[in-house]
Design an enzyme around this catalytic site. Structure first.
Site, PDB file in Angstrom:
ATOM      1  CD  GLU A  47      -1.941   4.181  -6.423  1.00  0.00           C
ATOM      2  OE1 GLU A  47      -1.800   5.408  -6.471  1.00  0.00           O
ATOM      3  OE2 GLU A  47      -1.764   3.524  -5.386  1.00  0.00           O
TER       4      GLU A  47
ATOM      5  CB  SER B  11      -0.836   0.051   1.285  1.00  0.00           C
ATOM      6  OG  SER B  11      -1.757  -0.979   1.312  1.00  0.00           O
TER       7      SER B  11
ATOM      8  CG  HIS C 191      -1.732  -0.243  -4.285  1.00  0.00           C
ATOM      9  ND1 HIS C 191      -1.956   1.078  -3.959  1.00  0.00           N
ATOM     10  CD2 HIS C 191      -2.239  -0.969  -3.251  1.00  0.00           C
ATOM     11  CE1 HIS C 191      -2.566   1.138  -2.791  1.00  0.00           C
ATOM     12  NE2 HIS C 191      -2.751  -0.079  -2.343  1.00  0.00           N
TER      13      HIS C 191
ATOM     14  CG  ASN D 287      -3.020   3.875   0.752  1.00  0.00           C
ATOM     15  OD1 ASN D 287      -4.190   4.023   1.115  1.00  0.00           O
ATOM     16  ND2 ASN D 287      -2.569   2.733   0.293  1.00  0.00           N
TER      17      ASN D 287
HETATM   18  N1  CAA Z   1     -15.788  -8.560  -1.613  1.00  0.00           N
HETATM   19  C1  CAA Z   1     -16.280  -8.795  -2.840  1.00  0.00           C
HETATM   20  N2  CAA Z   1     -17.360  -8.160  -3.330  1.00  0.00           N
HETATM   21  C2  CAA Z   1     -17.965  -7.258  -2.538  1.00  0.00           C
HETATM   22  C3  CAA Z   1     -17.495  -6.960  -1.248  1.00  0.00           C
HETATM   23  C4  CAA Z   1     -16.360  -7.664  -0.785  1.00  0.00           C
HETATM   24  N3  CAA Z   1     -15.819  -7.434   0.431  1.00  0.00           N
HETATM   25  N4  CAA Z   1     -18.290  -6.010  -0.694  1.00  0.00           N
HETATM   26  C5  CAA Z   1     -19.230  -5.717  -1.624  1.00  0.00           C
HETATM   27  N5  CAA Z   1     -19.034  -6.470  -2.725  1.00  0.00           N
HETATM   28  C6  CAA Z   1     -19.815  -6.430  -3.969  1.00  0.00           C
HETATM   29  C7  CAA Z   1     -21.248  -6.877  -3.746  1.00  0.00           C
HETATM   30  O1  CAA Z   1     -21.354  -8.282  -3.873  1.00  0.00           O
HETATM   31  C8  CAA Z   1     -21.943  -6.151  -4.878  1.00  0.00           C
HETATM   32  O2  CAA Z   1     -21.701  -6.859  -6.081  1.00  0.00           O
HETATM   33  P1  CAA Z   1     -22.722  -6.797  -7.330  1.00  0.00           P
HETATM   34  O3  CAA Z   1     -22.671  -5.400  -7.846  1.00  0.00           O
HETATM   35  O4  CAA Z   1     -22.164  -7.800  -8.264  1.00  0.00           O
HETATM   36  O5  CAA Z   1     -24.058  -7.145  -6.789  1.00  0.00           O
HETATM   37  C9  CAA Z   1     -21.197  -4.810  -4.963  1.00  0.00           C
HETATM   38  O6  CAA Z   1     -19.915  -5.061  -4.366  1.00  0.00           O
HETATM   39  C10 CAA Z   1     -21.895  -3.699  -4.202  1.00  0.00           C
HETATM   40  O7  CAA Z   1     -22.054  -4.142  -2.874  1.00  0.00           O
HETATM   41  P2  CAA Z   1     -23.262  -3.750  -1.904  1.00  0.00           P
HETATM   42  O8  CAA Z   1     -24.455  -3.381  -2.738  1.00  0.00           O
HETATM   43  O9  CAA Z   1     -23.428  -4.834  -0.883  1.00  0.00           O
HETATM   44  O10 CAA Z   1     -22.715  -2.541  -1.057  1.00  0.00           O
HETATM   45  P3  CAA Z   1     -22.297  -1.103  -1.478  1.00  0.00           P
HETATM   46  O11 CAA Z   1     -23.047  -0.581  -2.651  1.00  0.00           O
HETATM   47  O12 CAA Z   1     -22.294  -0.358  -0.212  1.00  0.00           O
HETATM   48  O13 CAA Z   1     -20.776  -1.270  -1.962  1.00  0.00           O
HETATM   49  C11 CAA Z   1     -18.475  -1.188  -1.529  1.00  0.00           C
HETATM   50  C12 CAA Z   1     -19.794  -1.858  -1.173  1.00  0.00           C
HETATM   51  C13 CAA Z   1     -18.151  -1.442  -2.991  1.00  0.00           C
HETATM   52  C14 CAA Z   1     -17.407  -1.841  -0.654  1.00  0.00           C
HETATM   53  C15 CAA Z   1     -18.613   0.355  -1.258  1.00  0.00           C
HETATM   54  O14 CAA Z   1     -19.043   0.565   0.059  1.00  0.00           O
HETATM   55  C16 CAA Z   1     -17.330   1.103  -1.478  1.00  0.00           C
HETATM   56  O15 CAA Z   1     -16.954   1.429  -2.601  1.00  0.00           O
HETATM   57  N6  CAA Z   1     -16.614   1.417  -0.361  1.00  0.00           N
HETATM   58  C17 CAA Z   1     -15.337   2.133  -0.439  1.00  0.00           C
HETATM   59  C18 CAA Z   1     -14.248   1.160  -0.839  1.00  0.00           C
HETATM   60  C19 CAA Z   1     -12.933   1.839  -0.944  1.00  0.00           C
HETATM   61  O16 CAA Z   1     -12.744   3.032  -0.738  1.00  0.00           O
HETATM   62  N7  CAA Z   1     -11.906   1.028  -1.259  1.00  0.00           N
HETATM   63  C20 CAA Z   1     -10.536   1.488  -1.308  1.00  0.00           C
HETATM   64  C21 CAA Z   1      -9.906   1.218   0.038  1.00  0.00           C
HETATM   65  S1  CAA Z   1      -8.269   1.820   0.085  1.00  0.00           S
HETATM   66  C22 CAA Z   1      -7.377   0.640  -0.666  1.00  0.00           C
HETATM   67  O17 CAA Z   1      -7.842  -0.382  -1.046  1.00  0.00           O
HETATM   68  C23 CAA Z   1      -5.932   0.911  -0.823  1.00  0.00           C
HETATM   69  C24 CAA Z   1      -5.066   0.581   0.318  1.00  0.00           C
HETATM   70  O18 CAA Z   1      -3.881   0.363   0.053  1.00  0.00           O
HETATM   71  C25 CAA Z   1      -5.497   0.596   1.726  1.00  0.00           C
HETATM   72  P1  NAD Z   2      -4.477  -9.450   5.768  1.00  0.00           P
HETATM   73  O1  NAD Z   2      -4.014  -9.292   7.177  1.00  0.00           O
HETATM   74  O2  NAD Z   2      -5.925  -9.637   5.478  1.00  0.00           O
HETATM   75  O3  NAD Z   2      -3.716 -10.691   5.078  1.00  0.00           O
HETATM   76  C1  NAD Z   2      -2.333 -10.866   5.088  1.00  0.00           C
HETATM   77  C2  NAD Z   2      -2.046 -12.359   4.890  1.00  0.00           C
HETATM   78  O4  NAD Z   2      -0.658 -12.511   4.633  1.00  0.00           O
HETATM   79  C3  NAD Z   2      -2.396 -13.194   6.127  1.00  0.00           C
HETATM   80  O5  NAD Z   2      -3.221 -14.272   5.738  1.00  0.00           O
HETATM   81  C4  NAD Z   2      -1.029 -13.667   6.619  1.00  0.00           C
HETATM   82  O6  NAD Z   2      -1.056 -14.954   7.214  1.00  0.00           O
HETATM   83  C5  NAD Z   2      -0.237 -13.686   5.310  1.00  0.00           C
HETATM   84  N1  NAD Z   2       1.212 -13.638   5.506  1.00  0.00           N
HETATM   85  C6  NAD Z   2       1.924 -12.888   6.381  1.00  0.00           C
HETATM   86  N2  NAD Z   2       3.246 -13.129   6.234  1.00  0.00           N
HETATM   87  C7  NAD Z   2       3.361 -14.043   5.235  1.00  0.00           C
HETATM   88  C8  NAD Z   2       4.458 -14.696   4.627  1.00  0.00           C
HETATM   89  N3  NAD Z   2       5.723 -14.470   5.022  1.00  0.00           N
HETATM   90  N4  NAD Z   2       4.218 -15.573   3.620  1.00  0.00           N
HETATM   91  C9  NAD Z   2       2.946 -15.830   3.211  1.00  0.00           C
HETATM   92  N5  NAD Z   2       1.868 -15.243   3.762  1.00  0.00           N
HETATM   93  C10 NAD Z   2       2.076 -14.351   4.750  1.00  0.00           C
HETATM   94  O7  NAD Z   2      -3.895  -8.185   4.991  1.00  0.00           O
HETATM   95  P2  NAD Z   2      -4.456  -7.492   3.647  1.00  0.00           P
HETATM   96  O8  NAD Z   2      -5.399  -6.449   4.023  1.00  0.00           O
HETATM   97  O9  NAD Z   2      -4.846  -8.564   2.687  1.00  0.00           O
HETATM   98  O10 NAD Z   2      -3.134  -6.738   3.144  1.00  0.00           O
HETATM   99  C11 NAD Z   2      -2.115  -7.429   2.448  1.00  0.00           C
HETATM  100  C12 NAD Z   2      -1.238  -6.443   1.711  1.00  0.00           C
HETATM  101  O11 NAD Z   2      -2.033  -5.694   0.788  1.00  0.00           O
HETATM  102  C13 NAD Z   2      -0.528  -5.417   2.601  1.00  0.00           C
HETATM  103  O12 NAD Z   2       0.723  -5.103   2.056  1.00  0.00           O
HETATM  104  C14 NAD Z   2      -1.477  -4.231   2.511  1.00  0.00           C
HETATM  105  O13 NAD Z   2      -0.839  -2.999   2.778  1.00  0.00           O
HETATM  106  C15 NAD Z   2      -1.900  -4.323   1.061  1.00  0.00           C
HETATM  107  N6  NAD Z   2      -3.183  -3.676   0.755  1.00  0.00           N
HETATM  108  C16 NAD Z   2      -4.188  -3.724   1.658  1.00  0.00           C
HETATM  109  C17 NAD Z   2      -5.391  -3.118   1.345  1.00  0.00           C
HETATM  110  C18 NAD Z   2      -6.542  -3.150   2.298  1.00  0.00           C
HETATM  111  O14 NAD Z   2      -7.501  -2.408   2.115  1.00  0.00           O
HETATM  112  N7  NAD Z   2      -6.525  -3.978   3.319  1.00  0.00           N
HETATM  113  C19 NAD Z   2      -5.567  -2.491   0.104  1.00  0.00           C
HETATM  114  C20 NAD Z   2      -4.505  -2.489  -0.818  1.00  0.00           C
HETATM  115  C21 NAD Z   2      -3.306  -3.085  -0.468  1.00  0.00           C
END
Ligand code: CAA
Ligand code: NAD
Length: 284
Positions: free
Chosen positions: A152, A119, A140, A190
């Site tokens: 990304e 991330s 990503h 992020n």
């Molecule tokens: N896994 C798989 N599919 C999922 C899901 C999950 N966890 N959650 C929801 N879905 C699917 C549903 O099955 C549904 O699919 P269909 O269109 O095929 O029916 C669709 O998504 C819409 O779901 P819902 O109607 O139940 O719910 P919603 O309209 O509230 O949408 C959401 C759910 C898509 C998660 C929405 O709330 C959303 O976009 N949230 C923000 C997500 C976001 O910002 N993601 C980025 C996070 S940051 C990141 O990822 C980067 C990082 O490095 C941390």
């Molecule tokens: P998670 O905690 O759900 O899963 C991580 C998994 O990796 C666990 O099942 C753990 O047992 C496994 N693991 C740890 N060390 C390991 C190793 N040495 N070999 C094999 N498996 C190992 O975490 P996540 O949310 O799936 O995040 C995973 C990666 O993706 C991180 O780098 C995170 O920053 C990135 N990411 C997360 C998100 C998010 O929204 N959670 C979005 C984009 C990217």
């Protein structure tokens, strides 16, 4: 180079989602984790997602079976020798990722691309532990992977155009929209998202408002699909903390300091949805 087979490392929420979209696009997938129980959890998450798609008549039962058959769980990292690309999605920790990449570099064939779903961590630093930095790249995905369109793609200092093109083509085959981003902490997604989430946590910490009301403000006021605290729980509070630490360290700027409340929750094991408790409580 044409990619036909993939190894995904980490069967957590991201790894299982990446394995799902790769298998549904017809790629052979090895899904690796430390223990069989983690792999089984990842596989049942994939099956659960696909079953919902079958119920909604988006895919057939045959598609589900074909997809599941393409995913092979493995606790043996040596299976990396069978694939054209490894996509690492283990925890957001530099030591863990560097350790994995140096082992993968020894195991994988010379042509194999080593990608990370990190991330925020620097791709160049991860690439430097291998003897193939030209084949190391950031791929990503966003959470939830099956739904979110963005990928990304981040080139390290030595990543070649050939590696970039192969990963961009793969992302398009997965029906994703790739965007090229330079290698800076947090990339684009992020660097912008996580300070907002951190600020929302400060808003709770300072007693400005409750988690429910803060989320409501951002949902109704800014049209965000989820409020920032719901989203933080969804991402995982450990991941949020690691990303803030990477931003703070990477830029040497305290404007990215993680909120003490975020640290406290992570220390308590309140990691959000995946542990049943974060800013909210979850039943399943
Ligand atoms: N896994 C798989 N599919 C999922 C899901 C999950 N966890 N959650 C929801 N879905 C699917 C549903 O099955 C549904 O699919 P269909 O269109 O095929 O029916 C669709 O998504 C819409 O779901 P819902 O109607 O139940 O719910 P919603 O309209 O509230 O949408 C959401 C759910 C898509 C998660 C929405 O709330 C959303 O976009 N949230 C923000 C997500 C976001 O910002 N993601 C980025 C996070 S940051 C990141 O990822 C980067 C990082 O490095 C941390
Ligand atoms: P998670 O905690 O759900 O899963 C991580 C998994 O990796 C666990 O099942 C753990 O047992 C496994 N693991 C740890 N060390 C390991 C190793 N040495 N070999 C094999 N498996 C190992 O975490 P996540 O949310 O799936 O995040 C995973 C990666 O993706 C991180 O780098 C995170 O920053 C990135 N990411 C997360 C998100 C998010 O929204 N959670 C979005 C984009 C990217």
């Amino acid at each position: 180079m044409e990619i036909k087979s993939v190894m995904v490392i980490g069967a957590g929420q991201m790894g299982s989602g990446i394995a799902q979209v790769c298998a549904m696009a017809g790629y052979k997938v090895y899904l690796n984790d430390l223990k069989q129980e983690f792999i089984d959890k990842g596989l049942s998450r994939i099956e659960g997602n696909l079953s919902k798609q079958v119920e909604k008549e988006r895919i057939s039962q045959k598609d589900l079976i074909r997809g599941m058959d393409l995913v092979q769980g493995t606790t043996d990292l040596n299976d990396a020798k069978n694939v054209d690309i490894v996509i690492e999605a283990a925890v957001e920790n530099m030591e863990v990722k560097c350790n994995l990449f140096s082992r993968l570099d020894e195991i994988a064939q010379d042509h194999t691309i080593l990608a990370t779903n990190t991330s925020s961590l620097p791709i160049t630093e991860i690439a430097a532990v291998t003897k193939r930095p030209e084949k190391v790249i950031g791929m990503h995905f966003m959470n939830p992977v099956p739904v979110m369109k963005l990928v990304e793609i981040i080139k390290g200092l030595a990543t070649t155009e050939e590696t970039f093109n192969a990963v961009e083509t793969l992302a398009k085959h997965l029906k994703k929209s790739p965007v090229e981003v330079n290698d800076f902490p947090g990339f684009v997604s992020n660097r912008i998202l996580m300070p907002m989430i951190n600020e929302a946590i400060y808003t709770v910490y300072e007693g400005v408002s409750s988690p429910e009301d803060i989320d409501q403000v951002m949902k109704l006021g800014m049209n965000h699909p989820m409020g920032p605290l719901t989203l933080a729980d969804f991402i995982g509070l450990d991941t949020c903390l690691y990303i803030m630490e990477t931003l703070q360290e990477g830029f040497g700027d305290d404007k990215y300091r993680p909120c003490p409340l975020l640290r406290k929750y992570v220390k308590a094991g309140w990691l959000g949805r995946k542990t049943g408790r974060g800013f909210y409580q979850y039943q399943d």
